[in-house]
Design a protein around this motif. Structure first.
Motif, mmCIF file in Angstrom:
data_model
loop_
_atom_site.group_PDB
_atom_site.id
_atom_site.type_symbol
_atom_site.label_atom_id
_atom_site.label_comp_id
_atom_site.label_asym_id
_atom_site.label_seq_id
_atom_site.Cartn_x
_atom_site.Cartn_y
_atom_site.Cartn_z
ATOM 1 N N ARG A 168 -0.928 8.897 -2.586
ATOM 2 C CA ARG A 168 0.061 7.815 -2.715
ATOM 3 C C ARG A 168 0.998 8.092 -3.881
ATOM 4 O O ARG A 168 2.224 7.919 -3.770
ATOM 5 C CB ARG A 168 -0.653 6.480 -2.939
ATOM 6 C CG ARG A 168 0.290 5.291 -3.075
ATOM 7 C CD ARG A 168 -0.348 4.181 -3.864
ATOM 8 N NE ARG A 168 -0.660 4.600 -5.218
ATOM 9 C CZ ARG A 168 -1.262 3.832 -6.122
ATOM 10 N NH1 ARG A 168 -1.638 2.608 -5.802
ATOM 11 N NH2 ARG A 168 -1.518 4.289 -7.326
ATOM 12 N N CYS A 171 3.376 10.882 -2.868
ATOM 13 C CA CYS A 171 4.329 10.374 -1.876
ATOM 14 C C CYS A 171 5.374 9.478 -2.527
ATOM 15 O O CYS A 171 6.572 9.572 -2.225
ATOM 16 C CB CYS A 171 3.582 9.622 -0.783
ATOM 17 S SG CYS A 171 4.624 8.937 0.526
ATOM 18 N N ASN A 172 4.939 8.622 -3.444
ATOM 19 C CA ASN A 172 5.876 7.707 -4.094
ATOM 20 C C ASN A 172 6.843 8.436 -5.015
ATOM 21 O O ASN A 172 7.982 7.994 -5.202
ATOM 22 C CB ASN A 172 5.107 6.638 -4.871
ATOM 23 C CG ASN A 172 4.540 5.566 -3.946
ATOM 24 O OD1 ASN A 172 5.022 5.383 -2.821
ATOM 25 N ND2 ASN A 172 3.538 4.853 -4.418
ATOM 26 N N LEU A 183 5.065 2.820 -1.873
ATOM 27 C CA LEU A 183 4.025 2.344 -0.961
ATOM 28 C C LEU A 183 2.784 1.925 -1.730
ATOM 29 O O LEU A 183 2.464 2.496 -2.776
ATOM 30 C CB LEU A 183 3.641 3.456 0.029
ATOM 31 C CG LEU A 183 4.724 4.004 0.958
ATOM 32 C CD1 LEU A 183 4.148 5.140 1.799
ATOM 33 C CD2 LEU A 183 5.286 2.904 1.844
ATOM 34 N N THR A 184 2.086 0.947 -1.216
ATOM 35 C CA THR A 184 0.781 0.610 -1.760
ATOM 36 C C THR A 184 -0.234 1.623 -1.232
ATOM 37 O O THR A 184 0.051 2.404 -0.316
ATOM 38 C CB THR A 184 0.351 -0.800 -1.346
ATOM 39 O OG1 THR A 184 0.165 -0.830 0.088
ATOM 40 C CG2 THR A 184 1.401 -1.833 -1.749
ATOM 41 N N THR A 185 -1.440 1.591 -1.795
ATOM 42 C CA THR A 185 -2.480 2.518 -1.331
ATOM 43 C C THR A 185 -2.793 2.298 0.137
ATOM 44 O O THR A 185 -2.929 3.258 0.909
ATOM 45 C CB THR A 185 -3.764 2.351 -2.172
ATOM 46 O OG1 THR A 185 -3.464 2.598 -3.549
ATOM 47 C CG2 THR A 185 -4.843 3.321 -1.716
ATOM 48 N N TYR A 188 -0.028 3.628 2.319
ATOM 49 C CA TYR A 188 -0.062 5.090 2.397
ATOM 50 C C TYR A 188 -1.201 5.557 3.303
ATOM 51 O O TYR A 188 -1.018 6.488 4.099
ATOM 52 C CB TYR A 188 -0.221 5.685 1.003
ATOM 53 C CG TYR A 188 -0.375 7.182 1.027
ATOM 54 C CD1 TYR A 188 0.693 8.008 1.381
ATOM 55 C CD2 TYR A 188 -1.601 7.782 0.730
ATOM 56 C CE1 TYR A 188 0.550 9.381 1.431
ATOM 57 C CE2 TYR A 188 -1.750 9.151 0.775
ATOM 58 C CZ TYR A 188 -0.676 9.947 1.130
ATOM 59 O OH TYR A 188 -0.828 11.306 1.193
ATOM 60 N N PHE A 194 -0.701 10.713 5.602
ATOM 61 C CA PHE A 194 -2.061 10.735 5.075
ATOM 62 C C PHE A 194 -3.036 11.305 6.099
ATOM 63 O O PHE A 194 -3.879 12.152 5.785
ATOM 64 C CB PHE A 194 -2.488 9.322 4.664
ATOM 65 C CG PHE A 194 -3.929 9.236 4.237
ATOM 66 C CD1 PHE A 194 -4.335 9.719 3.001
ATOM 67 C CD2 PHE A 194 -4.888 8.669 5.069
ATOM 68 C CE1 PHE A 194 -5.663 9.645 2.602
ATOM 69 C CE2 PHE A 194 -6.211 8.580 4.675
ATOM 70 C CZ PHE A 194 -6.592 9.073 3.440
#
Length: 239
Positions: A168, A171-172, A183-185, A188, A194
């Motif tokens: 995450r 990605c962020n 994104l939140t966990t 993600y 993922f």
């Protein structure tokens, strides 16, 4: 004087003998641990560090020090992503080989004959050299009977979580560069990225297990417990 020199040299010889014995008895673990550290530190860490800084330069960002890279999402994601698949592979393998068979494979129990690994541990509760859970019995024995699979499952779940958290973050960082919302966990973990990262590793691990199971039917490695004896017929099952 000669006796004194002999007394001085003797501990050194004893230490060498002890080290030789330790390596003889634990050589497989020591060599594998050394290869792991060599690949992790000199391989993944330094090449990943260089790759990350090349990407930073391409995006007009300053290079980061090695100490910061070790804790970065880039390094942690790659590490947990790979560990996760390895522990999944071993856990599934240990579990499935308890009740599934492959005739002729060195990696399988015999489908028609009982084996030592299936014996009832409750019959050994009186043995002083038996592990404590065997001597204790009850719930401790029930857990211990499946402790290897449970340990791999726990390690898999921890690495799976580590992959999710580090992934995450990575990605962020990319989304921030493109001015997108973080994104939140959970978001993600629900993304195709993922699961692509997970399945591309999982499938390779199951392919490796399958190759070991099938190839050991026909091929041999003299001296390895993962192989049948060189002169064993292809239809003989087990090592």
């Amino acid at each position: 004087m000669a006796g004194m020199c002999h007394a001085i040299r003797r501990p050194a010889r004893l230490r060498f003998a002890d080290m030789k014995r330790i390596f003889h008895e634990n050589g497989l673990s020591l060599v594998l641990a050394s290869l792991f550290l060599l690949c992790l530190v000199l391989g993944q860490l330094f090449t990943g560090y260089r790759t990350s800084n090349e990407e930073n330069v391409m995006h007009g960002k300053p290079e980061e020090p090695l100490g910061k890279y070790v804790m970065s999402a880039h390094f942690m994601e790659a590490t947990f992503e790979n560990w996760e698949s390895e522990f999944l592979q071993m856990g599934v393998y240990v579990f499935l080989t308890a009740f599934l068979f492959q005739k002729g494979s060195a990696e399988s129990k015999s489908p028609n004959e009982p084996e030592e690994v299936d014996r009832d541990p409750q019959m050994s509760g009186h043995r002083k050299d038996a592990p404590w859970p065997v001597r204790h019995g009850g719930w401790a024995l029930k857990v211990y009977e499946h402790s290897l699979t449970l340990a791999f499952l726990l390690l898999f779940l921890l690495c799976f979580l580590g992959h999710a958290l580090a992934g995450r973050g990575s990605c962020n960082e990319e989304r921030l560069q493109h001015h997108l919302q973080a994104l939140t966990t959970m978001e993600y973990m629900g993304s195709s990225r993922f699961w692509f990262e997970s399945f591309q590793n999982w499938q390779s691990e199951f392919l490796a297990i399958l190759s070991m199971v099938v190839l050991s039917i026909f091929l041999r490695q003299r001296g390895s417990p993962e192989s049948k004896p060189v002169d064993a017929p292809h239809g003989e099952t087990g090592g």
